[in-house]
Design an enzyme around this catalytic site. Structure first.
Site: not given
Length: 331
Positions: A233-235, A259, A264, A296, A299
Protein backbone atom coordinates in the site's frame (compact mmCIF):
# COMPACT_ATOMS: atom_id res chain seq x y z
CA UNK A 1 -2.26 32.58 -3.35
CA UNK A 2 -3.71 31.92 -6.77
CA UNK A 3 -3.64 28.11 -7.05
CA UNK A 4 -4.26 25.74 -10.00
CA UNK A 5 -5.42 22.38 -8.63
CA UNK A 6 -4.65 19.58 -11.09
CA UNK A 7 -6.11 16.02 -11.23
CA UNK A 8 -9.25 17.26 -9.49
CA UNK A 9 -11.99 14.79 -8.60
CA UNK A 10 -15.32 15.88 -7.05
CA UNK A 11 -14.10 14.91 -3.58
CA UNK A 12 -10.94 17.03 -3.99
CA UNK A 13 -12.99 20.09 -4.83
CA UNK A 14 -15.39 19.41 -1.94
CA UNK A 15 -12.76 19.04 0.79
CA UNK A 16 -10.35 21.72 -0.48
CA UNK A 17 -13.16 24.25 -0.93
CA UNK A 18 -14.49 23.53 2.56
CA UNK A 19 -11.06 23.85 4.18
CA UNK A 20 -10.36 27.04 2.23
CA UNK A 21 -13.63 28.57 3.38
CA UNK A 22 -13.03 27.60 7.01
CA UNK A 23 -9.47 28.75 7.51
CA UNK A 24 -7.83 30.13 4.36
CA UNK A 25 -8.44 32.63 1.59
CA UNK A 26 -6.64 31.21 -1.41
CA UNK A 27 -8.00 31.54 -4.94
CA UNK A 28 -8.49 27.94 -6.10
CA UNK A 29 -9.08 26.90 -9.72
CA UNK A 30 -9.97 23.23 -10.12
CA UNK A 31 -8.77 21.39 -13.23
CA UNK A 32 -9.72 17.80 -14.02
CA UNK A 33 -6.68 17.26 -16.25
CA UNK A 34 -3.40 15.87 -14.97
CA UNK A 35 -0.33 18.04 -14.91
CA UNK A 36 2.19 17.25 -17.63
CA UNK A 37 4.35 19.12 -20.12
CA UNK A 38 1.33 19.86 -22.33
CA UNK A 39 -1.08 20.97 -19.61
CA UNK A 40 1.51 23.04 -17.69
CA UNK A 41 0.42 26.04 -19.77
CA UNK A 42 -2.90 26.02 -17.89
CA UNK A 43 -1.01 27.22 -14.81
CA UNK A 44 0.15 30.43 -16.50
CA UNK A 45 -0.16 33.27 -14.00
CA UNK A 46 -0.78 31.05 -10.97
CA UNK A 47 1.41 31.38 -7.86
CA UNK A 48 1.12 27.68 -7.06
CA UNK A 49 0.01 24.36 -8.47
CA UNK A 50 -1.57 21.67 -6.30
CA UNK A 51 -0.77 18.17 -7.56
CA UNK A 52 -1.36 14.51 -6.71
CA UNK A 53 0.53 11.21 -7.02
CA UNK A 54 0.23 10.68 -10.79
CA UNK A 55 0.87 14.25 -11.91
CA UNK A 56 4.09 14.74 -13.85
CA UNK A 57 6.39 17.23 -12.13
CA UNK A 58 9.72 16.60 -13.82
CA UNK A 59 12.27 19.18 -14.98
CA UNK A 60 10.60 20.12 -18.30
CA UNK A 61 7.24 20.62 -16.54
CA UNK A 62 8.83 22.66 -13.76
CA UNK A 63 10.60 24.87 -16.29
CA UNK A 64 7.30 25.61 -18.04
CA UNK A 65 5.61 26.33 -14.72
CA UNK A 66 8.42 28.68 -13.68
CA UNK A 67 8.18 30.53 -16.99
CA UNK A 68 4.49 31.10 -16.25
CA UNK A 69 5.19 32.56 -12.82
CA UNK A 70 4.51 29.53 -10.62
CA UNK A 71 6.76 29.41 -7.57
CA UNK A 72 5.19 26.72 -5.36
CA UNK A 73 4.45 23.02 -5.92
CA UNK A 74 1.94 21.86 -3.30
CA UNK A 75 1.63 18.08 -3.10
CA UNK A 76 -1.61 16.88 -1.54
CA UNK A 77 0.03 13.58 -0.65
CA UNK A 78 3.01 12.30 1.32
CA UNK A 79 5.11 10.91 -1.53
CA UNK A 80 7.21 13.18 -3.72
CA UNK A 81 8.89 10.69 -6.08
CA UNK A 82 7.13 12.32 -9.07
CA UNK A 83 8.85 15.68 -8.44
CA UNK A 84 12.34 16.59 -9.67
CA UNK A 85 13.46 18.26 -6.45
CA UNK A 86 16.84 19.34 -7.80
CA UNK A 87 15.21 21.09 -10.76
CA UNK A 88 12.71 22.77 -8.43
CA UNK A 89 15.52 24.08 -6.22
CA UNK A 90 17.45 25.31 -9.25
CA UNK A 91 14.37 27.20 -10.43
CA UNK A 92 13.75 28.69 -7.00
CA UNK A 93 10.48 26.81 -6.51
CA UNK A 94 9.30 25.56 -3.12
CA UNK A 95 7.92 22.01 -2.88
CA UNK A 96 5.64 21.25 0.06
CA UNK A 97 3.81 18.05 0.95
CA UNK A 98 1.45 16.43 3.45
CA UNK A 99 3.80 14.22 5.49
CA UNK A 100 1.03 12.67 7.59
CA UNK A 101 -2.69 12.88 6.97
CA UNK A 102 -4.16 9.71 8.45
CA UNK A 103 -1.76 6.82 9.02
CA UNK A 104 -4.77 4.97 10.40
CA UNK A 105 -6.53 5.07 7.01
CA UNK A 106 -3.66 3.38 5.16
CA UNK A 107 -2.88 0.98 8.01
CA UNK A 108 -6.51 -0.15 8.30
CA UNK A 109 -6.74 -0.67 4.53
CA UNK A 110 -3.56 -2.74 4.69
CA UNK A 111 -5.12 -5.00 7.30
CA UNK A 112 -8.34 -5.16 5.23
CA UNK A 113 -6.31 -6.58 2.35
CA UNK A 114 -4.66 -9.11 4.68
CA UNK A 115 -8.01 -10.29 6.02
CA UNK A 116 -9.63 -10.38 2.58
CA UNK A 117 -6.86 -12.53 1.13
CA UNK A 118 -6.57 -14.81 4.14
CA UNK A 119 -10.28 -15.56 4.51
CA UNK A 120 -11.03 -15.38 0.76
CA UNK A 121 -13.70 -12.72 1.29
CA UNK A 122 -13.52 -11.58 -2.34
CA UNK A 123 -14.22 -15.09 -3.62
CA UNK A 124 -16.84 -15.91 -0.99
CA UNK A 125 -18.76 -12.73 -1.85
CA UNK A 126 -19.18 -13.76 -5.48
CA UNK A 127 -19.98 -17.37 -4.61
CA UNK A 128 -22.83 -16.45 -2.30
CA UNK A 129 -24.35 -14.17 -4.93
CA UNK A 130 -24.46 -17.20 -7.25
CA UNK A 131 -26.01 -19.41 -4.51
CA UNK A 132 -22.78 -21.38 -4.20
CA UNK A 133 -22.34 -22.10 -0.50
CA UNK A 134 -19.49 -24.62 -0.80
CA UNK A 135 -16.42 -23.90 1.34
CA UNK A 136 -13.85 -25.71 -0.83
CA UNK A 137 -11.05 -23.33 -1.75
CA UNK A 138 -11.86 -20.80 0.97
CA UNK A 139 -9.59 -22.19 3.68
CA UNK A 140 -7.76 -19.54 5.68
CA UNK A 141 -5.41 -19.52 8.66
CA UNK A 142 -5.37 -18.00 12.14
CA UNK A 143 -3.44 -14.75 12.26
CA UNK A 144 -2.60 -15.35 15.89
CA UNK A 145 0.94 -16.68 16.18
CA UNK A 146 1.92 -15.75 12.63
CA UNK A 147 4.91 -13.51 11.85
CA UNK A 148 4.34 -10.21 10.05
CA UNK A 149 7.27 -8.37 8.48
CA UNK A 150 6.92 -4.60 8.08
CA UNK A 151 9.32 -2.83 5.74
CA UNK A 152 9.24 0.83 6.71
CA UNK A 153 8.28 1.62 10.30
CA UNK A 154 7.16 5.23 10.06
CA UNK A 155 3.72 6.41 11.13
CA UNK A 156 1.82 3.97 8.91
CA UNK A 157 4.11 1.04 9.65
CA UNK A 158 3.72 1.62 13.38
CA UNK A 159 -0.08 1.60 13.10
CA UNK A 160 0.01 -1.64 11.09
CA UNK A 161 2.25 -3.12 13.78
CA UNK A 162 -0.13 -2.00 16.51
CA UNK A 163 -3.10 -3.67 14.79
CA UNK A 164 -1.26 -6.90 13.99
CA UNK A 165 0.04 -7.15 17.54
CA UNK A 166 -3.61 -6.93 18.57
CA UNK A 167 -4.26 -10.05 16.50
CA UNK A 168 -1.52 -11.81 18.44
CA UNK A 169 1.12 -11.71 15.69
CA UNK A 170 4.86 -11.52 16.07
CA UNK A 171 5.94 -8.37 14.22
CA UNK A 172 9.37 -7.92 12.62
CA UNK A 173 10.53 -4.56 11.32
CA UNK A 174 13.12 -3.26 8.91
CA UNK A 175 13.95 0.41 8.40
CA UNK A 176 16.97 2.66 7.96
CA UNK A 177 16.59 3.81 11.54
CA UNK A 178 14.97 2.33 14.63
CA UNK A 179 11.80 4.09 15.74
CA UNK A 180 11.22 4.11 19.47
CA UNK A 181 7.43 4.04 19.10
CA UNK A 182 7.68 0.93 16.93
CA UNK A 183 9.74 -0.81 19.60
CA UNK A 184 7.22 0.21 22.24
CA UNK A 185 4.44 -1.38 20.16
CA UNK A 186 6.45 -4.61 20.05
CA UNK A 187 8.31 -4.48 16.73
CA UNK A 188 11.50 -6.55 16.63
CA UNK A 189 14.04 -4.95 14.28
CA UNK A 190 15.93 -7.47 12.16
CA UNK A 191 18.07 -7.44 8.99
CA UNK A 192 16.07 -7.48 5.76
CA UNK A 193 17.07 -11.02 4.79
CA UNK A 194 15.92 -12.31 8.18
CA UNK A 195 12.59 -10.53 7.75
CA UNK A 196 12.17 -12.16 4.33
CA UNK A 197 13.00 -15.61 5.68
CA UNK A 198 10.80 -15.57 8.79
CA UNK A 199 7.68 -13.63 7.78
CA UNK A 200 4.38 -15.25 6.84
CA UNK A 201 3.07 -11.84 5.77
CA UNK A 202 5.23 -9.02 4.40
CA UNK A 203 3.78 -5.51 4.08
CA UNK A 204 5.50 -2.50 2.52
CA UNK A 205 5.38 1.00 4.02
CA UNK A 206 8.58 2.64 2.77
CA UNK A 207 8.88 5.57 0.35
CA UNK A 208 9.90 5.06 -3.27
CA UNK A 209 13.54 6.09 -3.68
CA UNK A 210 16.33 4.85 -5.98
CA UNK A 211 17.28 2.46 -3.16
CA UNK A 212 13.78 0.99 -2.77
CA UNK A 213 12.92 0.79 -6.48
CA UNK A 214 12.13 -2.92 -7.14
CA UNK A 215 13.20 -3.75 -3.59
CA UNK A 216 10.92 -6.76 -3.94
CA UNK A 217 12.40 -8.51 -6.96
CA UNK A 218 13.08 -12.14 -7.89
CA UNK A 219 16.16 -12.29 -5.65
CA UNK A 220 14.25 -10.94 -2.65
CA UNK A 221 11.27 -13.26 -3.22
CA UNK A 222 13.59 -16.28 -3.38
CA UNK A 223 14.49 -15.58 0.26
CA UNK A 224 10.83 -15.61 1.38
CA UNK A 225 8.76 -18.51 2.70
CA UNK A 226 6.76 -20.58 0.25
CA UNK A 227 3.19 -19.29 0.25
CA UNK A 228 4.11 -15.89 1.69
CA UNK A 229 1.51 -13.10 1.63
CA UNK A 230 2.81 -9.86 0.10
CA UNK A 231 1.00 -6.54 0.63
CA UNK A 232 1.87 -3.18 -0.94
CA UNK A 233 0.00 0.00 0.00
CA UNK A 234 3.07 2.20 -0.41
CA UNK A 235 4.34 2.88 -3.95
CA UNK A 236 3.93 0.56 -6.92
CA UNK A 237 7.50 0.52 -8.18
CA UNK A 238 8.81 -0.93 -4.91
CA UNK A 239 7.60 -4.27 -6.32
CA UNK A 240 8.92 -5.74 -9.56
CA UNK A 241 5.58 -6.73 -11.08
CA UNK A 242 7.03 -9.16 -13.62
CA UNK A 243 8.91 -11.01 -10.90
CA UNK A 244 5.88 -11.19 -8.62
CA UNK A 245 3.79 -12.67 -11.45
CA UNK A 246 6.37 -15.43 -11.82
CA UNK A 247 6.20 -15.95 -8.06
CA UNK A 248 2.41 -16.27 -8.23
CA UNK A 249 2.61 -18.73 -11.14
CA UNK A 250 5.06 -20.96 -9.28
CA UNK A 251 3.03 -20.78 -6.04
CA UNK A 252 5.93 -19.29 -4.10
CA UNK A 253 3.85 -16.13 -3.57
CA UNK A 254 0.68 -17.43 -1.95
CA UNK A 255 -1.24 -14.16 -1.74
CA UNK A 256 -0.81 -10.69 -3.20
CA UNK A 257 -2.62 -7.54 -2.07
CA UNK A 258 -1.97 -4.28 -3.94
CA UNK A 259 -3.34 -0.79 -3.57
CA UNK A 260 -0.62 0.58 -5.85
CA UNK A 261 0.92 -0.50 -9.15
CA UNK A 262 4.09 0.69 -10.84
CA UNK A 263 2.28 1.68 -14.05
CA UNK A 264 -0.88 2.93 -12.35
CA UNK A 265 -0.70 6.38 -13.92
CA UNK A 266 -2.67 5.22 -16.96
CA UNK A 267 -5.24 3.32 -14.90
CA UNK A 268 -6.07 4.46 -11.40
CA UNK A 269 -8.56 7.19 -10.50
CA UNK A 270 -10.34 6.81 -13.87
CA UNK A 271 -13.43 4.87 -15.02
CA UNK A 272 -12.16 2.63 -17.82
CA UNK A 273 -15.01 0.12 -17.65
CA UNK A 274 -16.09 0.80 -21.24
CA UNK A 275 -12.58 0.46 -22.67
CA UNK A 276 -10.27 -2.44 -23.51
CA UNK A 277 -7.52 -2.69 -20.89
CA UNK A 278 -4.23 -2.01 -22.68
CA UNK A 279 -1.86 -2.98 -19.86
CA UNK A 280 -1.16 -6.69 -20.40
CA UNK A 281 0.85 -7.02 -17.17
CA UNK A 282 -1.97 -5.61 -15.06
CA UNK A 283 -4.47 -7.77 -16.93
CA UNK A 284 -2.39 -10.83 -16.04
CA UNK A 285 -2.49 -9.91 -12.36
CA UNK A 286 -6.28 -9.82 -12.51
CA UNK A 287 -6.41 -13.48 -13.58
CA UNK A 288 -5.08 -14.84 -10.27
CA UNK A 289 -7.66 -15.89 -7.66
CA UNK A 290 -5.20 -15.14 -4.84
CA UNK A 291 -4.67 -11.49 -5.86
CA UNK A 292 -6.72 -8.55 -4.56
CA UNK A 293 -6.13 -5.12 -6.09
CA UNK A 294 -7.68 -1.81 -5.06
CA UNK A 295 -7.17 1.41 -7.02
CA UNK A 296 -4.99 3.50 -4.69
CA UNK A 297 -7.83 3.97 -2.22
CA UNK A 298 -6.03 3.24 1.07
CA UNK A 299 -5.91 6.98 1.85
CA UNK A 300 -9.56 7.48 0.93
CA UNK A 301 -11.39 8.23 4.17
CA UNK A 302 -13.32 11.30 5.25
CA UNK A 303 -10.80 11.94 8.03
CA UNK A 304 -7.81 11.69 5.70
CA UNK A 305 -9.29 13.98 3.05
CA UNK A 306 -10.08 16.63 5.65
CA UNK A 307 -6.53 16.44 6.97
CA UNK A 308 -5.00 16.54 3.48
CA UNK A 309 -7.04 19.61 2.54
CA UNK A 310 -6.20 21.56 5.69
CA UNK A 311 -2.50 20.67 5.59
CA UNK A 312 -2.16 21.45 1.87
CA UNK A 313 -3.76 24.88 2.20
CA UNK A 314 -1.96 25.49 5.49
CA UNK A 315 1.36 24.87 3.72
CA UNK A 316 0.49 27.55 1.18
CA UNK A 317 -0.56 30.00 3.89
CA UNK A 318 2.63 29.36 5.84
CA UNK A 319 4.78 30.00 2.77
CA UNK A 320 2.83 33.15 1.95
CA UNK A 321 3.10 34.56 5.48
CA UNK A 322 6.56 33.38 6.56
CA UNK A 323 8.40 32.64 3.33
CA UNK A 324 9.11 29.12 4.53
CA UNK A 325 7.21 25.99 5.54
CA UNK A 326 7.88 23.13 7.95
CA UNK A 327 6.59 20.65 5.34
CA UNK A 328 8.91 21.80 2.57
CA UNK A 329 10.83 19.06 0.77
CA UNK A 330 14.46 19.62 -0.18
CA UNK A 331 16.63 17.55 -2.56
Amino acid sequence: MKVAVFSTKPYDEQFLSQANQEAHQHELTFLETRLNETTAALAQGYDAVCVFVNDQVDAPVLEKLAEGGTRVIALRCAGFNNVDLKAAERLGMAVVRVPAYSPYAVAEHTVALILTLNRQIHRAYHRIRESNFALDGLLGFDLRGRTVGIIGTGRIGVEVARIMRGFGCRVLGYAHKVHKEAEEVGVEYVPLDELFAESDIITLHCPLTPETHHLIDAEAMAKMKDGVMLINTSRGAIVDTGAVIEGLKSGHIGYLGLDVYEEEGDLFFEDLSNLVLQDDVFARLLTFPNVVITGHQAFFTNDALESIAHTTLGNLSELEQKGQCANEVKP
